[in-house]
Motif scaffolding. Structure first.
Motif, PDB file in Angstrom:
ATOM      1  N   LYS A 194       0.823  -1.205   0.000  1.00 18.62           N
ATOM      2  CA  LYS A 194       0.000   0.000   0.000  1.00 18.62           C
ATOM      3  C   LYS A 194       0.861   1.260   0.000  1.00 18.62           C
ATOM      4  CE  LYS A 194      -3.960  -2.125   2.356  1.00 18.62           C
ATOM      5  NZ  LYS A 194      -4.782  -2.157   3.598  1.00 18.62           N
ATOM      6  N   ILE A 195       1.958   1.233   0.749  1.00 11.90           N
ATOM      7  CA  ILE A 195       2.854   2.387   0.811  1.00 11.90           C
ATOM      8  C   ILE A 195       3.539   2.608  -0.539  1.00 11.90           C
ATOM      9  CG2 ILE A 195       4.981   3.279   1.858  1.00 11.90           C
ATOM     10  CD1 ILE A 195       4.143   1.839   4.439  1.00 11.90           C
ATOM     11  N   LEU A 196       3.922   1.531  -1.207  1.00 11.81           N
ATOM     12  CA  LEU A 196       4.567   1.655  -2.511  1.00 11.81           C
ATOM     13  C   LEU A 196       3.645   2.306  -3.536  1.00 11.81           C
ATOM     14  CD1 LEU A 196       6.407  -1.783  -2.752  1.00 11.81           C
ATOM     15  CD2 LEU A 196       7.491   0.465  -2.598  1.00 11.81           C
ATOM     16  N   LEU A 197       2.358   2.026  -3.430  1.00 13.66           N
ATOM     17  CA  LEU A 197       1.389   2.603  -4.361  1.00 13.66           C
ATOM     18  C   LEU A 197       0.974   4.017  -3.965  1.00 13.66           C
ATOM     19  CD1 LEU A 197      -0.911  -0.497  -4.965  1.00 13.66           C
ATOM     20  CD2 LEU A 197       0.852   0.412  -6.478  1.00 13.66           C
ATOM     21  N   ASN A 198       0.978   4.282  -2.660  1.00 16.13           N
ATOM     22  CA  ASN A 198       0.556   5.602  -2.181  1.00 16.13           C
ATOM     23  C   ASN A 198       1.326   5.963  -0.912  1.00 16.13           C
ATOM     24  OD1 ASN A 198      -0.723   7.977  -1.530  1.00 16.13           O
ATOM     25  ND2 ASN A 198      -2.617   7.006  -0.815  1.00 16.13           N
ATOM     26  N   PRO A 199       2.482   6.599  -1.057  1.00 15.55           N
ATOM     27  CA  PRO A 199       3.291   6.953   0.121  1.00 15.55           C
ATOM     28  C   PRO A 199       2.625   7.988   1.026  1.00 15.55           C
ATOM     29  CG  PRO A 199       4.293   7.796  -1.896  1.00 15.55           C
ATOM     30  CD  PRO A 199       3.160   6.934  -2.322  1.00 15.55           C
ATOM     31  N   ASN A 203      14.745 -12.505  16.381  1.00 18.26           N
ATOM     32  CA  ASN A 203      15.860 -12.965  15.543  1.00 18.26           C
ATOM     33  C   ASN A 203      15.435 -13.405  14.132  1.00 18.26           C
ATOM     34  OD1 ASN A 203      17.747 -12.575  17.679  1.00 18.26           O
ATOM     35  ND2 ASN A 203      17.173 -14.571  18.536  1.00 18.26           N
ATOM     36  N   HIS A 204      14.458 -12.697  13.588  1.00 13.78           N
ATOM     37  CA  HIS A 204      14.013 -12.998  12.221  1.00 13.78           C
ATOM     38  C   HIS A 204      14.402 -11.869  11.262  1.00 13.78           C
ATOM     39  CE1 HIS A 204      11.999 -16.466  13.740  1.00 13.78           C
ATOM     40  NE2 HIS A 204      11.037 -15.801  14.369  1.00 13.78           N
ATOM     41  N   SER A 205      15.460 -11.128  11.607  1.00 12.84           N
ATOM     42  CA  SER A 205      15.864  -9.988  10.786  1.00 12.84           C
ATOM     43  C   SER A 205      16.201 -10.399   9.352  1.00 12.84           C
ATOM     44  CB  SER A 205      17.074  -9.283  11.407  1.00 12.84           C
ATOM     45  OG  SER A 205      16.736  -8.697  12.639  1.00 12.84           O
ATOM     46  N   ASN A 206      16.962 -11.480   9.219  1.00 14.60           N
ATOM     47  CA  ASN A 206      17.372 -11.909   7.878  1.00 14.60           C
ATOM     48  C   ASN A 206      16.179 -12.350   7.035  1.00 14.60           C
ATOM     49  OD1 ASN A 206      20.139 -11.446   8.273  1.00 14.60           O
ATOM     50  ND2 ASN A 206      20.422 -13.434   9.245  1.00 14.60           N
ATOM     51  N   LEU A 207      15.234 -13.063   7.670  1.00 13.93           N
ATOM     52  CA  LEU A 207      14.022 -13.465   6.960  1.00 13.93           C
ATOM     53  C   LEU A 207      13.235 -12.239   6.494  1.00 13.93           C
ATOM     54  CD1 LEU A 207      12.611 -16.469   9.035  1.00 13.93           C
ATOM     55  CD2 LEU A 207      13.434 -16.524   6.679  1.00 13.93           C
ATOM     56  N   LEU A 208      13.083 -11.289   7.394  1.00 13.69           N
ATOM     57  CA  LEU A 208      12.324 -10.083   7.083  1.00 13.69           C
ATOM     58  C   LEU A 208      12.996  -9.287   5.974  1.00 13.69           C
ATOM     59  CD1 LEU A 208      10.015  -8.149   7.650  1.00 13.69           C
ATOM     60  CD2 LEU A 208      11.354  -7.169   9.525  1.00 13.69           C
ATOM     61  N   PHE A 209      14.312  -9.148   6.055  1.00 12.25           N
ATOM     62  CA  PHE A 209      15.041  -8.395   5.035  1.00 12.25           C
ATOM     63  C   PHE A 209      14.914  -9.065   3.672  1.00 12.25           C
ATOM     64  CE2 PHE A 209      18.953  -7.562   2.635  1.00 12.25           C
ATOM     65  CZ  PHE A 209      18.905  -6.178   2.570  1.00 12.25           C
ATOM     66  N   ASP A 210      15.097 -10.384   3.624  1.00 13.59           N
ATOM     67  CA  ASP A 210      15.009 -11.111   2.357  1.00 13.59           C
ATOM     68  C   ASP A 210      13.612 -10.984   1.746  1.00 13.59           C
ATOM     69  OD1 ASP A 210      17.621 -11.863   2.606  1.00 13.59           O
ATOM     70  OD2 ASP A 210      17.183 -13.872   3.383  1.00 13.59           O
ATOM     71  N   ASP A 211      12.584 -11.106   2.581  1.00 17.77           N
ATOM     72  CA  ASP A 211      11.212 -11.000   2.083  1.00 17.77           C
ATOM     73  C   ASP A 211      10.923  -9.591   1.570  1.00 17.77           C
ATOM     74  OD1 ASP A 211      10.548 -13.633   2.561  1.00 17.77           O
ATOM     75  OD2 ASP A 211       9.726 -13.250   4.560  1.00 17.77           O
ATOM     76  N   ILE A 220      13.109  -7.403   0.316  1.00 18.91           N
ATOM     77  CA  ILE A 220      13.815  -7.193  -0.946  1.00 18.91           C
ATOM     78  C   ILE A 220      13.098  -7.908  -2.094  1.00 18.91           C
ATOM     79  CG2 ILE A 220      15.960  -7.593  -2.192  1.00 18.91           C
ATOM     80  CD1 ILE A 220      16.037  -5.358  -0.105  1.00 18.91           C
ATOM     81  N   LYS A 221      12.591  -9.117  -1.834  1.00 20.16           N
ATOM     82  CA  LYS A 221      11.850  -9.840  -2.867  1.00 20.16           C
ATOM     83  C   LYS A 221      10.583  -9.090  -3.255  1.00 20.16           C
ATOM     84  CE  LYS A 221      13.450 -14.453  -1.480  1.00 20.16           C
ATOM     85  NZ  LYS A 221      13.049 -15.757  -0.868  1.00 20.16           N
ATOM     86  N   LEU A 222       9.878  -8.567  -2.263  1.00 26.83           N
ATOM     87  CA  LEU A 222       8.648  -7.823  -2.537  1.00 26.83           C
ATOM     88  C   LEU A 222       8.943  -6.564  -3.354  1.00 26.83           C
ATOM     89  CD1 LEU A 222       5.797  -7.177   0.014  1.00 26.83           C
ATOM     90  CD2 LEU A 222       6.498  -5.414  -1.585  1.00 26.83           C
ATOM     91  N   ILE A 223       9.972  -5.828  -2.958  1.00 26.08           N
ATOM     92  CA  ILE A 223      10.347  -4.611  -3.689  1.00 26.08           C
ATOM     93  C   ILE A 223      10.774  -4.957  -5.111  1.00 26.08           C
ATOM     94  CG2 ILE A 223      11.929  -2.656  -3.774  1.00 26.08           C
ATOM     95  CD1 ILE A 223       9.990  -2.394  -1.514  1.00 26.08           C
ATOM     96  N   SER A 224      11.509  -6.048  -5.270  1.00 23.13           N
ATOM     97  CA  SER A 224      11.962  -6.467  -6.600  1.00 23.13           C
ATOM     98  C   SER A 224      10.771  -6.779  -7.504  1.00 23.13           C
ATOM     99  CB  SER A 224      12.867  -7.700  -6.490  1.00 23.13           C
ATOM    100  OG  SER A 224      14.051  -7.398  -5.774  1.00 23.13           O
ATOM    101  N   ASN A 225       9.771  -7.457  -6.962  1.00 21.27           N
ATOM    102  CA  ASN A 225       8.574  -7.764  -7.742  1.00 21.27           C
ATOM    103  C   ASN A 225       7.822  -6.483  -8.124  1.00 21.27           C
ATOM    104  OD1 ASN A 225       9.058 -10.522  -7.590  1.00 21.27           O
ATOM    105  ND2 ASN A 225       7.814 -10.794  -5.759  1.00 21.27           N
ATOM    106  N   HIS A 226       7.782  -5.542  -7.204  1.00 17.50           N
ATOM    107  CA  HIS A 226       7.124  -4.259  -7.489  1.00 17.50           C
ATOM    108  C   HIS A 226       7.855  -3.517  -8.606  1.00 17.50           C
ATOM    109  CE1 HIS A 226       4.988  -0.506  -6.803  1.00 17.50           C
ATOM    110  NE2 HIS A 226       6.156   0.115  -6.713  1.00 17.50           N
ATOM    111  N   LEU A 227       9.171  -3.525  -8.554  1.00 16.49           N
ATOM    112  CA  LEU A 227       9.962  -2.849  -9.590  1.00 16.49           C
ATOM    113  C   LEU A 227       9.835  -3.556 -10.934  1.00 16.49           C
ATOM    114  CD1 LEU A 227      13.181  -1.965  -7.554  1.00 16.49           C
ATOM    115  CD2 LEU A 227      11.365  -0.419  -8.300  1.00 16.49           C
TER     116      LEU A 227
END
Length: 245
Positions: free
Chosen positions: A28-33, A53-61, A63-70
């Protein structure tokens, strides 16, 4: 009085419960900041995930979401017709994305801090150039502008559009253009090569000074031309459309 026990979040719970909520808000933020939402609630959820301790999981997810948006943005640009509106539409989408990355960098502030701590713990020096907002903005350049699809079609069309934008009759909000040019330059200075004269108008000291005498001569010539030709008619006084930029 004992503190309440911390609720454990497993990797499965993160994937099925936490991440879907975070992902929905990110989209939602990507579509309307400019979207109004509870920043505190969003940051609290990120804090809980990072604290488990799920920082790496969160970061990877993320980046994948942003990549799909781009990827969707790239396809949109590739399907746009070759007309004078390409540069304007590109600038608008680029600015919306940059605004969104700023909002996201605030929401994921605790994730960024924790990743920097992990780097330090692993013996890696913290790198200021790897902050989340810089990384996300660089992704736009790498995955959209510099995408090799169709022989770098988007980059070539952007270069042509930047030449067209320089024409005095091109109708574009000057404030939008300034934000667009500065944004491109902040990602990579190499984008200034697409239209050096246009970037020189908005980036201080981009061109080495030629000396006070030469600069004064050029300024006087410009002012003299204005006396005979008048101020340019067109987009100089258009109403600003992006007040929040």
């Amino acid at each position: 009085m004992k503190a309440p026990p911390i609720t454990r979040i497993t990797a499965t719970q993160y994937s099925t419960e936490c991440w879907p909520k975070i992902a929905d808000m990110v989209k939602k933020i990507l579509l309307n900041p400019q979207l109004k939402f509870s920043q505190a609630e969003f940051m609290s959820l990120v804090y809980k995930v990072v604290g488990q301790n799920h920082s790496n999981l969160l970061f990877d997810d993320l980046i994948k979401l942003i990549s799909n948006h781009l990827e969707e943005i790239k396809r949109f640009f590739l399907e746009l017709p070759d007309d004078q509106q390409f540069g304007l539409r590109f600038a608008q989408h680029f600015i919306i994305y940059r605004q969104a990355t700023f909002v996201l960098s605030v929401g994921f502030n605790h994730l960024e801090k924790n990743l920097l701590k992990l780097q330090k713990h692993d013996g890696q020096p913290p790198n200021a150039s790897n902050t989340l907002v810089i990384l996300l903005n660089k992704m736009f350049g790498d995955k959209v502008i510099l995408a090799p699809d169709h022989n770098f079609q988007i980059k070539n069309r952007l270069s042509t559009s930047l030449q067209t934008i320089s024409h005095p009759n091109y109708q574009i909000d000057p404030n939008l253009l300034m934000t667009f040019i500065k944004g491109l330059y902040s990602i990579s200075r190499e984008y200034a090569d697409l239209n050096p004269q246009l970037f020189e108008m908005y980036i201080p000291c981009l061109r080495p000074t030629r000396g006070l005498q030469e600069d004064s001569r050029e300024t006087n010539t410009y002012l003299t031309n204005l006396q005979y030709q008048g101020f340019p008619v067109g987009n100089c006084f258009l109403k600003r459309k992006f007040d929040s930029i």
